[in-house]
Motif scaffolding. Structure first.
Motif, short mmCIF file in Angstrom:
data_model
loop_
_atom_site.label_atom_id
_atom_site.label_comp_id
_atom_site.label_asym_id
_atom_site.label_seq_id
_atom_site.Cartn_x
_atom_site.Cartn_y
_atom_site.Cartn_z
N MET A 24 0.85 -1.19 0.00
CA MET A 24 0.00 0.00 0.00
C MET A 24 0.89 1.24 0.00
SD MET A 24 -1.38 2.67 1.94
CE MET A 24 -1.26 2.23 3.68
N LYS A 25 0.52 2.19 -0.83
CA LYS A 25 1.26 3.46 -0.86
C LYS A 25 0.28 4.62 -0.68
CE LYS A 25 1.48 3.22 -5.93
NZ LYS A 25 1.04 1.80 -6.00
N ILE A 26 0.82 5.72 -0.23
CA ILE A 26 0.04 6.93 0.00
C ILE A 26 0.56 7.99 -0.96
CG2 ILE A 26 -0.68 8.65 1.67
CD1 ILE A 26 0.05 6.57 3.87
N ILE A 27 -0.27 8.34 -1.91
CA ILE A 27 0.07 9.36 -2.91
C ILE A 27 -0.59 10.67 -2.48
CG2 ILE A 27 -0.14 10.05 -5.33
CD1 ILE A 27 -0.35 7.05 -6.02
N CYS A 28 0.18 11.72 -2.46
CA CYS A 28 -0.32 13.02 -1.99
C CYS A 28 -0.15 14.09 -3.05
CB CYS A 28 0.41 13.45 -0.72
SG CYS A 28 0.34 12.26 0.63
N VAL A 29 -1.08 15.02 -3.07
CA VAL A 29 -1.05 16.13 -4.01
C VAL A 29 -0.83 17.42 -3.23
CG1 VAL A 29 -2.34 17.40 -5.77
CG2 VAL A 29 -2.58 14.92 -5.59
N GLY A 30 0.12 18.19 -3.67
CA GLY A 30 0.38 19.49 -3.04
C GLY A 30 -0.14 20.63 -3.89
N MET A 31 -0.48 21.73 -3.25
CA MET A 31 -0.84 22.97 -3.95
C MET A 31 -1.98 22.78 -4.94
SD MET A 31 1.18 24.86 -2.38
CE MET A 31 2.67 24.73 -1.40
N ASN A 32 -3.05 22.11 -4.49
CA ASN A 32 -4.17 21.83 -5.39
C ASN A 32 -5.36 22.76 -5.15
OD1 ASN A 32 -5.25 20.41 -7.56
ND2 ASN A 32 -6.24 18.89 -6.26
N TYR A 33 -5.20 23.73 -4.27
CA TYR A 33 -6.22 24.76 -4.05
C TYR A 33 -5.53 26.12 -4.12
CZ TYR A 33 -9.54 21.22 -2.39
OH TYR A 33 -10.38 20.13 -2.28
N ALA A 34 -6.03 27.00 -4.99
CA ALA A 34 -5.37 28.28 -5.22
C ALA A 34 -5.23 29.11 -3.95
CB ALA A 34 -6.13 29.07 -6.29
N GLU A 35 -6.26 29.10 -3.11
CA GLU A 35 -6.21 29.92 -1.90
C GLU A 35 -5.16 29.41 -0.91
OE1 GLU A 35 -7.73 32.87 -1.47
OE2 GLU A 35 -8.32 32.57 -3.57
N HIS A 36 -4.94 28.12 -0.89
CA HIS A 36 -3.89 27.57 -0.03
C HIS A 36 -2.51 28.00 -0.54
CE1 HIS A 36 -1.50 24.94 2.44
NE2 HIS A 36 -1.11 24.21 1.42
N GLY A 60 -6.29 -0.52 -2.50
CA GLY A 60 -5.95 -0.12 -1.16
C GLY A 60 -5.03 1.08 -1.07
N ASP A 61 -4.44 1.49 -2.20
CA ASP A 61 -3.65 2.72 -2.19
C ASP A 61 -4.54 3.90 -1.81
OD1 ASP A 61 -1.40 1.35 -3.00
OD2 ASP A 61 -1.46 2.06 -5.08
N LEU A 62 -3.95 4.90 -1.18
CA LEU A 62 -4.69 6.09 -0.77
C LEU A 62 -4.15 7.31 -1.49
CD1 LEU A 62 -4.88 5.52 3.10
CD2 LEU A 62 -6.50 4.79 1.34
N ILE A 63 -5.06 8.21 -1.85
CA ILE A 63 -4.67 9.45 -2.52
C ILE A 63 -5.20 10.64 -1.72
CG2 ILE A 63 -4.77 10.81 -4.63
CD1 ILE A 63 -5.20 8.22 -6.19
N PHE A 64 -4.28 11.41 -1.14
CA PHE A 64 -4.62 12.67 -0.49
C PHE A 64 -4.66 13.74 -1.58
CE2 PHE A 64 -3.67 10.29 3.20
CZ PHE A 64 -3.97 11.01 4.35
N THR A 65 -5.79 14.42 -1.72
CA THR A 65 -6.03 15.22 -2.92
C THR A 65 -5.72 16.70 -2.77
OG1 THR A 65 -8.38 15.45 -2.32
CG2 THR A 65 -7.77 13.60 -3.75
#
Length: 203
Positions: free
Chosen positions: A1-13, A168-173
């Motif tokens: 299982m791996k956890i894939i994450c996305v950074g800077m995906n909301y302009a206001e953040h 089962g991999d997880l993606i933080f969006t």
């Protein structure tokens, strides 16, 4: 299982962090190890190396089948459930690493830094979901997936060019604006629409 994450995906953040990534069309992807996963309502213990971790509330997607080079129009077939999660970040160390042009996995991938709540079937179109985080009963961060710079399906299509997605991999969006610090004994509760999916204490 791996956890894939996305950074800077909301302009206001991006704006609140004064990040140049807000002007980039390139999707920011990073990974967390499986040892970062914290679930089941277990407490998050503040690590010695990060006395003031930042919370980042995110929609988390669970991958439901094997996939590689997935076309965006088929991406919806590759996830079966969602939840609310917290991407804990060592912000000060991250700033230092970025300034030096160095990788910053240790700022994001430390033990228990990927907290996930109870997974549920998708309650509405995935780009029309409200989520928020309460700390000690007060709402501190809110978001709607309609505000994502890159949609969930496009994230999956892009990530699958580089990583084979497995069940089962997880993606933080990505996180919206409103990130902040946590302290010992705080109570964090994460909601998807009005459904509480995440509930844990900081120790």
């Amino acid at each position: 299982m791996k956890i894939i994450c996305v950074g800077m995906n909301y302009a206001e953040h991006c704006k609140e962090l004064s990040s140049s990534a807000s002007n980039s069309k390139e999707l920011v992807i990073f990974l967390k190890p499986d040892s970062a996963l914290l679930q089941g309502g277990r407490p998050f213990f503040i690590p010695d190396h990060c006395p003031e971790p930042d919370y980042e509330t995110e929609l988390v997607v669970r991958v439901s089948r094997l996939g590689k080079y997935i076309a965006p129009r088929f991406a919806h077939r590759y996830y079966d459930a969602v939840t609310v999660g917290i991407d804990f970040t060592n912000r000060e160390l991250q700033k230092q690493m970025r300034a030096k042009g160095l990788p910053w996995e240790i700022c994001k991938g430390f033990d228990s830094s990927a907290v996930v709540g109870r997974f549920v079937e998708l309650p509405a179109p995935i780009q029309q979901l409200d989520f928020h985080l309460d700390i000690d009963g007060q709402t501190v961060q809110t978001g709607n997936t309609a505000d994502m710079t890159t949609t969930v399906d496009d994230i999956i299509a892009y990530a699958s060019q580089f990583f084979t997605l497995k069940m089962g991999d997880l993606i933080f969006t990505g996180t919206p604006a409103g990130v902040g610090k946590v302290r010992i004994n705080q109570h964090l509760e994460g909601y998807l629409n009005d459904d509480k999916l995440l509930d844990f204490f900081v120790r």
